[in-house]
Motif scaffolding. Structure first.
Motif, mmCIF file in Angstrom:
data_model
loop_
_atom_site.group_PDB
_atom_site.id
_atom_site.type_symbol
_atom_site.label_atom_id
_atom_site.label_comp_id
_atom_site.label_asym_id
_atom_site.label_seq_id
_atom_site.Cartn_x
_atom_site.Cartn_y
_atom_site.Cartn_z
ATOM 1 N N TRP A 27 -37.181 -7.957 33.683
ATOM 2 C CA TRP A 27 -37.744 -6.680 33.270
ATOM 3 C C TRP A 27 -36.852 -5.972 32.248
ATOM 4 O O TRP A 27 -37.343 -5.336 31.310
ATOM 5 C CB TRP A 27 -37.962 -5.777 34.485
ATOM 6 C CG TRP A 27 -39.207 -6.123 35.244
ATOM 7 C CD1 TRP A 27 -39.304 -6.744 36.458
ATOM 8 C CD2 TRP A 27 -40.555 -5.872 34.822
ATOM 9 N NE1 TRP A 27 -40.609 -6.899 36.819
ATOM 10 C CE2 TRP A 27 -41.406 -6.367 35.841
ATOM 11 C CE3 TRP A 27 -41.117 -5.275 33.702
ATOM 12 C CZ2 TRP A 27 -42.790 -6.280 35.750
ATOM 13 C CZ3 TRP A 27 -42.499 -5.195 33.612
ATOM 14 C CH2 TRP A 27 -43.325 -5.698 34.629
ATOM 15 N N ILE A 28 -35.552 -6.097 32.406
ATOM 16 C CA ILE A 28 -34.632 -5.481 31.441
ATOM 17 C C ILE A 28 -34.764 -6.150 30.078
ATOM 18 O O ILE A 28 -34.745 -5.485 29.033
ATOM 19 C CB ILE A 28 -33.184 -5.569 31.965
ATOM 20 C CG1 ILE A 28 -33.015 -4.654 33.189
ATOM 21 C CG2 ILE A 28 -32.192 -5.171 30.875
ATOM 22 C CD1 ILE A 28 -31.676 -4.777 33.863
ATOM 23 N N VAL A 29 -34.909 -7.480 30.074
ATOM 24 C CA VAL A 29 -35.073 -8.206 28.809
ATOM 25 C C VAL A 29 -36.355 -7.776 28.108
ATOM 26 O O VAL A 29 -36.370 -7.519 26.892
ATOM 27 C CB VAL A 29 -35.069 -9.729 29.055
ATOM 28 C CG1 VAL A 29 -35.520 -10.476 27.808
ATOM 29 C CG2 VAL A 29 -33.686 -10.199 29.470
ATOM 30 N N VAL A 30 -37.455 -7.669 28.867
ATOM 31 C CA VAL A 30 -38.727 -7.262 28.256
ATOM 32 C C VAL A 30 -38.638 -5.816 27.754
ATOM 33 O O VAL A 30 -39.143 -5.485 26.679
ATOM 34 C CB VAL A 30 -39.884 -7.412 29.263
ATOM 35 C CG1 VAL A 30 -41.199 -7.017 28.615
ATOM 36 C CG2 VAL A 30 -39.972 -8.844 29.761
ATOM 37 N N GLY A 31 -37.985 -4.949 28.531
ATOM 38 C CA GLY A 31 -37.807 -3.573 28.078
ATOM 39 C C GLY A 31 -36.967 -3.495 26.816
ATOM 40 O O GLY A 31 -37.257 -2.697 25.911
ATOM 41 N N THR A 32 -35.932 -4.324 26.738
ATOM 42 C CA THR A 32 -35.102 -4.373 25.532
ATOM 43 C C THR A 32 -35.919 -4.862 24.338
ATOM 44 O O THR A 32 -35.746 -4.385 23.208
ATOM 45 C CB THR A 32 -33.895 -5.297 25.758
ATOM 46 O OG1 THR A 32 -33.163 -4.844 26.910
ATOM 47 C CG2 THR A 32 -32.976 -5.310 24.554
ATOM 48 N N THR A 79 -37.330 -10.228 18.375
ATOM 49 C CA THR A 79 -38.346 -10.067 19.418
ATOM 50 C C THR A 79 -38.778 -11.409 19.989
ATOM 51 O O THR A 79 -38.963 -11.548 21.206
ATOM 52 C CB THR A 79 -39.574 -9.334 18.835
ATOM 53 O OG1 THR A 79 -39.146 -8.108 18.239
ATOM 54 C CG2 THR A 79 -40.593 -9.047 19.904
ATOM 55 N N ALA A 80 -38.918 -12.417 19.120
ATOM 56 C CA ALA A 80 -39.305 -13.749 19.576
ATOM 57 C C ALA A 80 -38.240 -14.358 20.484
ATOM 58 O O ALA A 80 -38.560 -14.993 21.507
ATOM 59 C CB ALA A 80 -39.570 -14.653 18.376
ATOM 60 N N LEU A 81 -36.979 -14.177 20.140
ATOM 61 C CA LEU A 81 -35.888 -14.722 20.972
ATOM 62 C C LEU A 81 -35.863 -14.047 22.344
ATOM 63 O O LEU A 81 -35.641 -14.710 23.364
ATOM 64 C CB LEU A 81 -34.552 -14.543 20.254
ATOM 65 C CG LEU A 81 -34.354 -15.388 18.990
ATOM 66 C CD1 LEU A 81 -33.024 -15.041 18.314
ATOM 67 C CD2 LEU A 81 -34.398 -16.886 19.322
ATOM 68 N N LEU A 82 -36.074 -12.742 22.372
ATOM 69 C CA LEU A 82 -36.126 -12.036 23.652
ATOM 70 C C LEU A 82 -37.330 -12.489 24.474
ATOM 71 O O LEU A 82 -37.260 -12.558 25.714
ATOM 72 C CB LEU A 82 -36.185 -10.526 23.418
ATOM 73 C CG LEU A 82 -34.886 -9.889 22.910
ATOM 74 C CD1 LEU A 82 -35.120 -8.435 22.504
ATOM 75 C CD2 LEU A 82 -33.795 -9.968 23.979
ATOM 76 N N THR A 83 -38.437 -12.813 23.802
ATOM 77 C CA THR A 83 -39.613 -13.341 24.510
ATOM 78 C C THR A 83 -39.301 -14.676 25.159
ATOM 79 O O THR A 83 -39.667 -14.934 26.315
ATOM 80 C CB THR A 83 -40.802 -13.489 23.541
ATOM 81 O OG1 THR A 83 -41.125 -12.214 22.986
ATOM 82 C CG2 THR A 83 -42.016 -14.056 24.247
ATOM 83 N N VAL A 84 -38.610 -15.536 24.417
ATOM 84 C CA VAL A 84 -38.185 -16.834 24.985
ATOM 85 C C VAL A 84 -37.276 -16.607 26.197
ATOM 86 O O VAL A 84 -37.406 -17.282 27.230
ATOM 87 C CB VAL A 84 -37.470 -17.683 23.912
ATOM 88 C CG1 VAL A 84 -36.875 -18.937 24.542
ATOM 89 C CG2 VAL A 84 -38.436 -18.056 22.801
ATOM 90 N N GLY A 85 -36.358 -15.647 26.077
ATOM 91 C CA GLY A 85 -35.477 -15.345 27.199
ATOM 92 C C GLY A 85 -36.239 -14.858 28.417
ATOM 93 O O GLY A 85 -35.940 -15.242 29.548
#
Length: 623
Positions: free
Chosen positions: A213-218, A48-54
């Motif tokens: 938006w796709i990254v946050v949804g993922t 989740t943290a890595l996706l947040t950075v992305g």
């Protein structure tokens, strides 16, 4: 009118969201939600943290695209921290015009960009945000499985609108792209000239925002447990629709609205405590932690300022002075809401049931009433803090101390007491920021604040009904006093809060309709006439009508006439008397208006003195 409509729509969305949560068939407890939050593994949190950075990396491209479209010299490494600060502050605190826009204006202006260019950057970032949201959410609404919500207490015609709304969103995106091709002339927006972007720029905006938006949804999908008949696309559709409604409700991060829509839509597949646990972790990792990092970076940046650059340091100090009152206002509003919720929510009281053996029942009952009064007064005073009223500041300090004491006597809720104490400690060194005079009741309240107050009261009522939904109502509950009569204390506390708000509203509207005629004493009028007799202009004799107030300079050799009309302080004509003292006199009037949160307006100012009124943010001049 349009602003009022948006406010009412926001309030309706927030209210409906609470009603949806209230009507959930599944039962859940706070302890179960906390257990779910603690159950996330290190690998899940790291992912989740890595996706947040992305996601935040993609958000920096919003600013990068906007800056590259108007200026080719600012490197990406300088844009990244500005974008990160702007988005984290506006995402978490809300009020994007006050937070994100102010931060961008401050730092971009230091990089040499003009106000017109900064305005274009802010608008471009907002357009990029909505472009991706409308595109992704439009697709989600067209493909949204509305039958999932058919069992909910909503009108059936509402489900048929999802496809129409989705098509409307997609058409708005298409319209923006067509505008990029067809429109060549710049737009004029409130005095700023905005050049339409090229099609290549618009496509980059759409691509970056959609990916974000796709990254946050993922990210959110990764926090949910795997379950049969609930796929990735389905979760993303619900996530996008919930965010769109949250944005429409104009609340920071869509808080409350997002939780309601997601919980209602997913409760058919997952237990409610698992859904809320995932939402809490999502909020912490995507909103709270980036905001704390951003806040620390902001403070360190100011602390590392070169001491030789005194002007720049003073500018930063002035910026902090502008930012602190709104932040304290939000903190006090949250403290008041927290006190109200502690009165109507019994969960923490049960945790400390042993306190009833130490504290007498009358003290517990009185504490509940005092907390209800203190909580609602803090909600009302928070806007006075935003407006920098000194009376609001003094009253708020006293109420915070009262809240800290009685929250302990009511239920030994030391966590809430500690949070309120922190807000009190933050207020202590800020007294000089709250300098305005006048009655707190006479403050002009904005529609946005009224919406926040209404939402807070709706939330209090919802928590009251939700907490005691299994208790049958009886009139005797109002007059029941015992250590275990939590519902009675909640009913009395909620009723007292609503009564205070209604009484305040009646006092507020009645005070605003009473017009106070200015009183002009004889010595002041005589002094004014002596100055008029030596002046080449005769309009100063209008003071004899005695329907206006008079403001003299310190040496009593110049004055101006003014009258109050609502929020405006209107100056009649040019100043009269010693012309060398006019600039000081006008600035003295400006400070007087600011002390009472008034707007200086100059009526029938001649061309000769018109430039002297340019320092006022609100003015009207008729030659």
């Amino acid at each position: 009118m349009g602003r009022r409509v948006r406010v009412f729509i926001s309030l309706i969305i927030f209210t409906v969201s609470l009603l949806l949560l209230y009507n959930l068939e599944q039962e859940y407890q706070l302890s179960d939600i906390i257990k779910e939050v603690k159950g996330f593994s290190f690998v899940e949190l790291l992912c989740t943290a890595l996706l947040t950075v992305g996601s935040y990396s993609l958000l920096t491209l919003y600013d990068f695209i906007a800056v590259r479209n108007i200026d080719k010299e600012i490197p990406y490494r300088k844009i990244v921290p500005i974008s990160f600060l702007g988005f984290t502050f506006s995402n978490t605190i809300g009020f994007s015009l006050l937070t994100g826009t102010s931060i961008r204006y401050k730092f971009y202006s230091e990089l040499g960009l003009s106000g017109n260019k900064i305005t274009q950057i802010v608008i471009s970032c907002s357009v990029t945000f909505f472009l991706g949201l409308f595109f992704i959410c439009g697709i989600a609404l067209v493909c949204f499985p509305s039958e999932q919500l058919s069992a909910l207490p909503l009108p059936t015609w509402l489900f048929s609108l999802t496809t129409v709304l989705g098509i409307g969103m997609l058409l708005s995106v298409l319209g923006y792209l067509l505008m990029s091709v067809l429109r060549k002339k710049p737009f004029n927006f409130r005095g700023f000239e905005i050049t339409p972007p090229l099609l290549s720029v618009s496509l980059r905006q759409l691509l970056v925002s959609s990916l974000d938006w796709i990254v946050v949804g993922t990210l959110f999908y990764s926090l949910l447990p795997a379950v049969e008949n609930l796929g990735y696309i389905q979760v993303l559709s619900i996530f996008f629709v919930a965010n769109a409604l949250g944005v429409l409700a104009h609340v920071p991060g869509g808080i409350g609205v997002f939780e309601s829509v997601v919980t209602v839509a997913l409760s058919q597949y997952l237990p409610v405590e698992q859904i809320l646990g995932a939402i809490i972790v999502y909020r912490i990792i995507y909103y709270i932690i980036p905001f704390l990092i951003s806040l620390a970076y902001f403070v360190i940046t100011i602390a590392r300022s070169n001491k030789d650059k005194i002007v720049k340091l003073n500018t930063r100090i002035a910026f902090i002075r502008q930012l602190l009152p709104p932040l304290l206002s939000i903190s006090v509003f949250s403290s008041g809401l927290l006190l109200l919720l502690s009165v109507v929510n019994p969960s923490i009281i049960h945790k400390y049931h042993w306190l009833g053996e130490l504290v007498p029942l009358p003290i517990i009952e009185i504490s509940s009433i005092i907390l209800s009064v203190s909580g609602v007064l803090l909600l009302l005073l928070s806007h006075g803090l935003f407006k920098r009223y000194h009376n609001a500041f003094e009253l708020t300090k006293k109420l915070l101390l009262v809240g800290m004491l009685f929250i302990m006597l009511k239920g030994a809720e030391w966590e809430i007491s500690l949070a309120i104490g922190l807000v009190y400690a933050l207020m202590l060194p800020c007294e000089n920021l709250f300098y305005r005079k006048g009655s707190v009741v006479g403050i002009k309240y904005s529609l946005g604040w009224l919406l926040s107050l209404s939402a807070a009261l709706f939330l209090m009522i919802w928590v009251l009904f939700f907490s005691y939904q299994d208790v049958d109502y009886d009139h005797s509950l109002w007059f029941t006093f015992s250590p275990d009569s939590h519902v009675s204390r909640a009913l009395r506390g909620g009723a007292i809060a609503i009564f205070i708000v209604l009484a305040f509203a009646e006092r507020y509207f009645s005070s605003r309709t009473q017009l106070k005629s200015p009183q002009l004493d004889t010595p002041s009028l005589k002094q004014a006439m002596e100055i008029v007799a030596q002046s080449p202009s005769s309009h100063g004799y209008l003071a004899l009508v005695q329907d206006k107030s008079i403001l003299f300079n310190e040496d009593k050799d110049a004055f101006l006439m003014y009258a109050r009309a609502g929020h405006c302080w209107v100056v009649m004509g040019d100043p009269i008397g010693n012309q060398h003292k006019f600039d000081d006199l006008l600035w003295q009037f400006r400070e007087l208006c600011d002390a009472y949160d008034g707007w200086p307006v100059f009526y029938q100012v001649t061309q000769k003195y018109l430039p002297s009124s340019e320092g006022s943010p609100h003015k009207s001049a008729i030659a």
